[in-house]
Design a protein around this motif. Structure first.
Motif, PDB file in Angstrom:
ATOM      1  N   ASP A 196       0.818  -1.214   0.000  1.00 11.02           N
ATOM      2  CA  ASP A 196       0.000   0.000   0.000  1.00 11.02           C
ATOM      3  C   ASP A 196       0.849   1.260   0.000  1.00 11.02           C
ATOM      4  O   ASP A 196       0.386   2.310  -0.465  1.00 11.02           O
ATOM      5  CB  ASP A 196      -0.917   0.021   1.231  1.00 11.02           C
ATOM      6  CG  ASP A 196      -1.979  -1.066   1.170  1.00 11.02           C
ATOM      7  OD1 ASP A 196      -2.204  -1.588   0.051  1.00 11.02           O
ATOM      8  OD2 ASP A 196      -2.558  -1.392   2.225  1.00 11.02           O
ATOM      9  N   LEU A 197       2.077   1.174   0.538  1.00  6.63           N
ATOM     10  CA  LEU A 197       2.942   2.345   0.643  1.00  6.63           C
ATOM     11  C   LEU A 197       4.305   2.014   0.073  1.00  6.63           C
ATOM     12  O   LEU A 197       4.754   0.858   0.137  1.00  6.63           O
ATOM     13  CB  LEU A 197       3.100   2.777   2.113  1.00  6.63           C
ATOM     14  CG  LEU A 197       1.863   3.336   2.813  1.00  6.63           C
ATOM     15  CD1 LEU A 197       2.172   3.604   4.295  1.00  6.63           C
ATOM     16  CD2 LEU A 197       1.378   4.627   2.139  1.00  6.63           C
ATOM     17  N   ASP A 216       8.474   5.627   2.287  1.00  6.98           N
ATOM     18  CA  ASP A 216       7.698   6.007   3.471  1.00  6.98           C
ATOM     19  C   ASP A 216       8.191   5.271   4.709  1.00  6.98           C
ATOM     20  O   ASP A 216       8.180   5.813   5.829  1.00  6.98           O
ATOM     21  CB  ASP A 216       6.213   5.711   3.242  1.00  6.98           C
ATOM     22  CG  ASP A 216       5.557   6.735   2.342  1.00  6.98           C
ATOM     23  OD1 ASP A 216       6.227   7.751   2.039  1.00  6.98           O
ATOM     24  OD2 ASP A 216       4.405   6.530   1.930  1.00  6.98           O
ATOM     25  N   PHE A 227      -5.086  11.228   4.473  1.00  6.27           N
ATOM     26  CA  PHE A 227      -4.015  10.268   4.232  1.00  6.27           C
ATOM     27  C   PHE A 227      -4.583   8.889   3.892  1.00  6.27           C
ATOM     28  O   PHE A 227      -4.098   8.209   2.989  1.00  6.27           O
ATOM     29  CB  PHE A 227      -3.116  10.186   5.477  1.00  6.27           C
ATOM     30  CG  PHE A 227      -2.068   9.123   5.397  1.00  6.27           C
ATOM     31  CD1 PHE A 227      -0.973   9.283   4.554  1.00  6.27           C
ATOM     32  CD2 PHE A 227      -2.170   7.961   6.149  1.00  6.27           C
ATOM     33  CE1 PHE A 227       0.003   8.295   4.475  1.00  6.27           C
ATOM     34  CE2 PHE A 227      -1.200   6.980   6.072  1.00  6.27           C
ATOM     35  CZ  PHE A 227      -0.102   7.138   5.230  1.00  6.27           C
ATOM     36  N   GLY A 264      -5.723   8.671   0.468  1.00  6.64           N
ATOM     37  CA  GLY A 264      -4.693   8.819  -0.537  1.00  6.64           C
ATOM     38  C   GLY A 264      -4.543  10.228  -1.074  1.00  6.64           C
ATOM     39  O   GLY A 264      -3.858  10.433  -2.081  1.00  6.64           O
ATOM     40  N   GLU A 265      -5.142  11.211  -0.415  1.00  7.55           N
ATOM     41  CA  GLU A 265      -5.068  12.589  -0.886  1.00  7.55           C
ATOM     42  C   GLU A 265      -3.747  13.253  -0.504  1.00  7.55           C
ATOM     43  O   GLU A 265      -3.322  14.212  -1.158  1.00  7.55           O
ATOM     44  CB  GLU A 265      -6.241  13.389  -0.337  1.00  7.55           C
ATOM     45  CG  GLU A 265      -7.595  12.855  -0.805  1.00  7.55           C
ATOM     46  CD  GLU A 265      -8.753  13.590  -0.146  1.00  7.55           C
ATOM     47  OE1 GLU A 265      -8.481  14.466   0.710  1.00  7.55           O
ATOM     48  OE2 GLU A 265      -9.915  13.292  -0.476  1.00  7.55           O
ATOM     49  N   ILE A 266      -3.100  12.811   0.600  1.00  8.95           N
ATOM     50  CA  ILE A 266      -1.806  13.350   1.011  1.00  8.95           C
ATOM     51  C   ILE A 266      -0.864  12.181   1.274  1.00  8.95           C
ATOM     52  O   ILE A 266      -1.321  11.041   1.474  1.00  8.95           O
ATOM     53  CB  ILE A 266      -1.916  14.230   2.273  1.00  8.95           C
ATOM     54  CG1 ILE A 266      -2.415  13.401   3.459  1.00  8.95           C
ATOM     55  CG2 ILE A 266      -2.805  15.447   2.039  1.00  8.95           C
ATOM     56  CD1 ILE A 266      -2.374  14.151   4.784  1.00  8.95           C
ATOM     57  N   ASN A 267       0.426  12.472   1.257  1.00  7.15           N
ATOM     58  CA  ASN A 267       1.396  11.410   1.513  1.00  7.15           C
ATOM     59  C   ASN A 267       1.778  11.376   2.990  1.00  7.15           C
ATOM     60  O   ASN A 267       1.316  12.199   3.793  1.00  7.15           O
ATOM     61  CB  ASN A 267       2.638  11.581   0.632  1.00  7.15           C
ATOM     62  CG  ASN A 267       3.272  12.950   0.830  1.00  7.15           C
ATOM     63  OD1 ASN A 267       3.204  13.525   1.920  1.00  7.15           O
ATOM     64  ND2 ASN A 267       3.888  13.470  -0.230  1.00  7.15           N
ATOM     65  N   LEU A 268       2.636  10.426   3.326  1.00  5.21           N
ATOM     66  CA  LEU A 268       3.033  10.242   4.724  1.00  5.21           C
ATOM     67  C   LEU A 268       3.797  11.446   5.260  1.00  5.21           C
ATOM     68  O   LEU A 268       3.663  11.815   6.431  1.00  5.21           O
ATOM     69  CB  LEU A 268       3.890   8.978   4.852  1.00  5.21           C
ATOM     70  CG  LEU A 268       4.418   8.654   6.254  1.00  5.21           C
ATOM     71  CD1 LEU A 268       3.272   8.454   7.236  1.00  5.21           C
ATOM     72  CD2 LEU A 268       5.335   7.434   6.224  1.00  5.21           C
ATOM     73  N   ASP A 274       3.432  14.606   4.565  1.00  4.27           N
ATOM     74  CA  ASP A 274       2.487  15.662   4.976  1.00  4.27           C
ATOM     75  C   ASP A 274       1.793  15.294   6.284  1.00  4.27           C
ATOM     76  O   ASP A 274       1.571  16.152   7.148  1.00  4.27           O
ATOM     77  CB  ASP A 274       1.445  15.885   3.878  1.00  4.27           C
ATOM     78  CG  ASP A 274       2.053  16.471   2.611  1.00  4.27           C
ATOM     79  OD1 ASP A 274       3.084  17.170   2.741  1.00  4.27           O
ATOM     80  OD2 ASP A 274       1.525  16.208   1.517  1.00  4.27           O
TER      81      ASP A 274
END
Length: 437
Positions: A202-203, A207, A391, A394-398, A400
């Motif tokens: 998933d990541l 990350d 998060f 999926g709108e922002i990354n880790l 942020d």
């Protein structure tokens, strides 16, 4: 974290103890308290250096102050001042102004003509009090007692200042350590979740490296916080000569709003000025070298062997003249010391007024900062919850999310620290107006 015997900062740990698997449930604590945290001695440390502190529920802040004062080095000065006052009291209560001298003399012609002549005499010499001199000595003794007593109270207030600073420095360090531990727990739990999501695909692995870096950074901050706690504990133990700590040492703010004439520091220096003024009067009336003296004597003499002894008595007075010329340097020295102390009083008064102003200002600023910090904490928590949802979607990354989480934790830490600073500044305000714990 131990519970019995002390007050703890009740930062809620439910969100750490029951940590759900989804990232959106990671959130900082949302309550503050006015309590004082104390790290449990059995808590595992990153650096194996422990300075233990024992919470004593029966120990109060005034009792701790008294115990610290009994071991404080300046107590020896107070004892010496009392001994000096007692010495002046003995001087003022004595019958004579100076020492008494007994002189005996004997002469004959045995080594010369050997006609049997001889003379024997005895003289008693004592220094009499001049007019007003004994009163000056007794006044100096009285002022010395007063000065020693006031100085003892001033030392007590000075020790109270050191004790207050040591206690609240330790409280701030303990609070920061607690928050550092919370931050490390959060980063550890987040790291475990990121590891699982990386394994599931998933990541990205980047990350995971970011989460590991964040966790190591929090571990470094925790080690630094532990060091500050141990330093503060050692300073406290060095001052108090004990590892016992009161269960609570919060203070109520004094109603005094100005420096009072009976402020212990002012009272001590005023008593010292009175003592120096008495010293000047003593110097004006006393001259240990040119002091008038009275002589009482008796003499027996014989002109030749077989003649009758002649008995006689004598009395005399020694009155020096012009001794004021020789006394002037001593009087001037006493006046110089008096003016030094009077100048010190002026400096002290300005320092006390400045200190009170700074204490008032610090208290006002802390109250304003605490109100702002509480608002910032609420906003940061709401923002963090929103970012968690973003998060997960999926709108922002880790990265942020970590930034927002860091700001949220900082807001909680700042609000929590302002609570401690408020209580510390209340204690320092009481110190500024001269109120004992």
């Amino acid at each position: 974290m131990t519970v019995s015997g002390h007050i703890t900062y009740c930062l809620p740990m439910v969100w750490l103890a029951v940590f759900p698997c989804r990232a959106e449930n990671i959130s900082p604590p949302n309550t503050l308290s006015l309590s004082i945290p104390i790290m449990a001695d059995e808590q595992k440390l990153l650096v194996e250096h422990l300075d233990p502190i024992e919470i004593d529920p029966a120990l109060t802040l005034p009792q701790l102050l008294e115990e610290t004062l009994q071991k404080y080095p300046d107590r020896l000065i107070n004892e010496a001042l009392m001994q000096q006052a007692e010495a002046w009291q003995m001087r003022g209560d004595s019958w004579f102004a100076g020492s008494t001298v007994l002189a005996m003399d004997y002469a004959d012609d045995r080594m010369a003509n050997d006609s049997g002549s001889r003379d024997a005499s005895a003289n008693l010499e004592f220094t009499v009090w001049l007019w007003g001199q004994r009163d000056a000595a007794q006044q100096l003794a009285y002022e010395s007692h007063q000065s020693a007593s006031k100085q003892s109270v001033a030392v007590r207030l000075e020790v109270a200042k050191l004790l207050r600073e040591a206690l609240w420095t330790m409280a701030l360090a303990e609070n920061r350590l607690q928050q550092a531990q919370i931050n490390l727990d959060i980063s550890a739990q987040l790291l475990r979740k990121v590891e699982r999501r990386v394994e599931l695909g998933d990541l990205p692995r980047a990350d995971l490296l970011l989460a590991e870096s964040e966790h190591l950074q929090n571990k470094t901050l925790l080690a630094q916080a532990e060091a500050e706690v141990m330093h503060s504990r050692k300073s406290y133990a060095s001052l108090t000569q004990t590892t016992r700590l009161p269960a609570t040492y919060l203070e109520q703010q004094s109603n005094l709003q100005a420096i009072q004439p009976d402020h212990p520091f002012l009272a001590a220096i005023n008593a010292l000025i009175a003592k120096q003024q008495a010293s000047v009067e003593w110097a004006k009336t006393t001259d240990t070298v040119n002091q008038p003296k009275v002589f009482l004597g008796g003499k027996t003499s014989r002109s030749q062997r077989g003649a009758e002894d002649m008995q006689s008595a004598s009395v005399g007075v020694l009155i020096p003249f012009g001794h004021s010329t020789y006394d002037a340097p001593e009087i001037a020295a006493a006046n110089l010391e008096l003016n030094h102390v009077m100048a010190q009083r002026e400096h002290l008064l300005r320092q006390l007024e400045k200190g009170l102003h700074e204490a008032e200002h610090a208290l006002e600023v802390t109250k304003a900062e605490l109100a702002i910090a509480r608002q910032m904490k609420d906003i940061a928590e709401q923002h963090f919850k929103m970012m968690q949802i973003s998060f997960e979607a999926g709108e922002i990354n880790l990265l942020d999310l970590l930034k927002v989480q860091a700001r949220s934790l900082e807001a909680v830490r700042n609000a929590n620290e302002q609570e401690v600073k408020l209580q510390r500044n209340i204690a320092l305000y009481n110190q500024a107006v001269g109120v004992m714990p």
